[in-house]
Design a protein around this motif. Structure first.
Motif, PDB file in Angstrom:
ATOM      1  N   SER A 220     -26.243   0.637  26.301  1.00  0.00           N
ATOM      2  CA  SER A 220     -26.470  -0.152  27.436  1.00  0.00           C
ATOM      3  C   SER A 220     -26.804   1.125  28.414  1.00  0.00           C
ATOM      4  O   SER A 220     -27.941   0.565  29.237  1.00  0.00           O
ATOM      5  CB  SER A 220     -25.421  -0.629  28.224  1.00  0.00           C
TER       6      SER A 220
ATOM      7  N   GLN B   1     -25.760  -6.968  29.265  1.00  0.00           N
ATOM      8  CA  GLN B   1     -24.702  -7.419  28.400  1.00  0.00           C
ATOM      9  C   GLN B   1     -23.990  -8.330  28.901  1.00  0.00           C
ATOM     10  O   GLN B   1     -23.304  -9.123  28.215  1.00  0.00           O
ATOM     11  CB  GLN B   1     -24.123  -6.028  28.020  1.00  0.00           C
TER      12      GLN B   1
ATOM     13  N   ASP C 140     -29.510  -6.921  25.471  1.00  0.00           N
ATOM     14  CA  ASP C 140     -28.361  -5.877  25.362  1.00  0.00           C
ATOM     15  C   ASP C 140     -27.265  -6.832  24.837  1.00  0.00           C
ATOM     16  O   ASP C 140     -26.576  -7.716  25.652  1.00  0.00           O
ATOM     17  CB  ASP C 140     -27.812  -5.306  26.930  1.00  0.00           C
ATOM     18  N   GLU C 141     -27.081  -6.839  23.644  1.00  0.00           N
ATOM     19  CA  GLU C 141     -26.025  -7.947  22.837  1.00  0.00           C
ATOM     20  C   GLU C 141     -26.316  -9.291  23.480  1.00  0.00           C
ATOM     21  O   GLU C 141     -25.163  -9.790  23.757  1.00  0.00           O
ATOM     22  CB  GLU C 141     -24.472  -7.286  23.540  1.00  0.00           C
TER      23      GLU C 141
END
Ligand code: ATP
Ligand code: MG
Lengths: 335, 262
Positions: free
Chosen positions: A76, A116, A192-193
């Motif tokens: 991140s 995220q 991000d994820e």
């Protein structure tokens, strides 16, 4: 709910952006380049702790580049560095030909982000979220209204257009975040994820959407803890540990290089005892929790050795990215 | 070197408006409640103090006490509205709601976000200040034609106090710290700056202190406007408020850059 999971093929025209894939290189106005993101010897630390350590990598335009690594590896942080939301202490970052962070704002015009943690505007409806976000890119309400239907279709949220975000499920919020990231028709997506916390249907839906975006020439930087996701989507992967790159390459090259032979997973029984038994037959063995992983070019021999022992469950399979990840980053829990 | 700080400054003259419009859209959903909430306190002060104390005091500065107090309440409510919108609203958008995080992934810079928040907080100050001015005018304690002159002064008050509050949220680890700002700075200022009684009543040393405080300059602009009197040293008052605004804006943007863009 996740409408038909059968995933009707997306018709190109209905997706927000222009029909013909335009590569970022075409647009760079003289800055012809097939490099979307470039990191050279980038270093970042928080206090004493080095979070990104002498990291260099290059993301080619139109490709999907994956960042893998255990919790806290720095994924991140790298995403924030790309966006210019964090300043490196050393090294050089270039995104779409712009120096970052100095000219990050210009790069961000052409970037879409799925962070995220969701940061949708909870006070607004789905439609209003898109409107408000479009304005941050200088779009008028008319501009946004024009593309809203296609974004909603892309995210399969047509029926939720006027629902408040607080009424959406986690998966719907994630899809809305992805749709929101597309509002400025970006060249690069920083994800991000994107599928953490989603059920398998929702995950497959997002994968399909991401592949459609790749086929339209978008560049994707993806961080994930799902090895299957990385294996399916990424053209190239970078495995990180404690901010350092420990391996890089196309998924299948990494699998061949790092593992290169079939895997047998053994559950049940005492893994330490079994390990002693089959070690001579294996190229490498590893114990993770109650499972024994045996990497053996001749799996039949291993299976023969274990045959007749009761209470064991054996699974023979080809090697995958998870094996690579486990091998490279160690099996113990970090932190 | 300079470029590093580019993120802390507004990118252009209009980006901030997207932030303002976002806040306006959110506010519209609960506009009535918010307006009532904003107006209730200064109104009750105006009626409570004004009519209660007013009976005992009679005239102040050649006008009825209620008329005197009304201008003080307009300035104070502009100060309080701008401050509260920043320390509660903007602080929540920065921290818990992560609205700023989302915005900072777009074309906007941190400076644009801060400017948009200041403009929004000033808008709320104008709503509150104008509301009271209109009530005062309706009751005959302010001159209708002078309202257009009071408006810019109210807006400037709003921007100045929003900027100061922005410095506070750039530094405050949590909500708890805002109480200090209110009790140690805002409330004493209300008493020192001529909102409730004339500054001339104060010991000379405190009068000097008051001269340096922003609220005193707001009141010196707003009161003559509402009472349709000639204001003196308009340039000085405007200058002081602008100085507070600009310095606090720059300081807050740099502090926020350090806090958020680590
Ligand atoms: N603002 C910050 N201040 C101090 N330390 C930080 C800050 N942001 C991140 N870190 C530290 O940097 C390291 C890397 O964090 P980062 O969030 O980049 O990891 P990650 O790879 O994304 O992890 P995850 O897979 O859990 O999301 C962690 O040790 C984290 O504690
Ligand atoms: Mg992370």
């Amino acid at each position: 709910m996740l409408g038909g999971v059968e995933a009707a093929p997306i018709s190109r025209q209905t997706i927000a952006m222009e029909p013909a894939p335009v590569t970022p290189a075409d647009r760079g106005a003289g800055r012809v380049s097939n490099v979307a993101i470039d990191f050279t010897a980038v270093k970042k630390s928080y206090g004493e702790k080095v979070v990104v350590d002498q990291l260099s990598f290059t993301v080619a335009s139109g490709k999907c580049f994956g960042l893998l690594g255990p919790n806290g590896a720095g994924k991140s942080t790298i995403a924030r560095l790309i966006l210019g939301m964090s300043t490196p202490e050393a090294g050089k970052i270039t995104v779409l030909g712009e120096k970052v962070p100095a000219r990050a704002r210009l790069a961000r015009k052409r970037i879409g982000v799925v962070p995220q943690a969701d940061n949708l505007d909870l006070e607004f409806t789905v439609r209003e979220n898109l409107l408000v976000f479009g304005r941050y890119f200088g779009m008028t309400a008319k501009d946004v209204e024009k593309i809203t239907p296609s974004l909603l279709e892309f995210a399969r949220l047509e029926s939720k257009a006027d629902a408040r975000v607080t009424e959406l499920s986690g998966g719907m919020k994630r899809r809305l975040t992805l749709a929101r990231a597309l509002i400025n028709d970006p060249d690069i997506l920083i994800l991000d994820e994107p599928t953490t916390g989603l059920d398998p249907h929702a995950r497959h839906l997002i994968w399909e959407r991401l592949r459609a975006l790749l086929s339209r020439g978008k560049t994707i930087l993806l961080t994930t803890h799902f090895m299957e996701e990385a294996e399916r989507l990424c053209d190239r992967l970078c495995v990180l540990e404690a901010g350092r790159k420990i391996a890089e390459g196309p998924p299948h090259t990494l699998i061949d290089e790092q593992i290169g032979c079939p895997v047998i997973e053994v559950y049940g029984g005492d893994p330490n005892e079994l390990c002693g038994l089959i070690k001579p037959l294996a190229q490498r063995t590893e114990i993770s929790g109650e499972t024994l992983f045996c990497y053996a070019p001749n799996p039949e021999q291993v299976l023969a050795r274990l045959r007749g022992r009761t209470g064991l469950r054996l699974l023979q399979r080809p090697p995958n990215l998870e094996d690579v990840f486990l091998r490279l980053t160690g099996r113990e829990m970090r932190d | 070197m300079w470029e590093q700080y580019a993120a802390a400054l507004p990118a252009n003259a209009w980006n901030w408006s997207a932030v303002w419009r976002r806040n306006y859209m959110a506010w519209r959903k609960a506009a009535l409640a918010s307006l009532l909430g904003n107006l209730a306190e200064p109104m009750s002060a105006l009626f409570g103090l004004g009519f209660g104390l007013g009976l005992m005091i009679g005239q102040v500065d050649g006008i009825s006490y209620v008329a005197f107090l009304a201008a003080g309440m307009v300035a104070t409510s502009a100060m309080i509205s701008a401050t509260f919108e920043t320390v509660y609203g903007a602080f929540a958008r920065m921290n818990a709601q992560r609205t700023w995080d989302a915005i900072l992934c777009t074309e906007l810079t941190l400076g644009d976000v801060v400017l948009g928040e200041l403009a929004w907080a000033a808008t709320k100050a104008v709503l509150a200040g104008t509301g009271i001015t209109i009530v005062a005018a309706a009751l005959g304690y302010a001159a209708w034609p002078s309202i257009p002159y009071a408006l810019p002064a109210i807006a400037l008050t709003g921007v100045a106090f929003a900027s100061l509050a922005m410095v506070v949220i750039a530094l405050a680890p949590s909500y708890d710290y805002f109480v200090f700002y209110q009790t140690l700075f805002l409330t004493p200022m209300m008493y020192l700056c001529g909102a409730i009684f004339p500054v001339a009543q104060l010991p000379i040393a405190l009068q000097r202190v008051a001269e340096a405080l922003p609220l005193a300059h707001s009141i010196d602009l707003i009161r003559p406007a509402m009472l349709d009197r000639d204001a003196s040293s308009v340039g000085l008052h405007v200058g002081v408020l602008c100085l507070y605004t600009v310095v606090a804006f720059v300081v807050s943007a740099l502090l926020l850059r350090r806090r958020l863009m680590r």
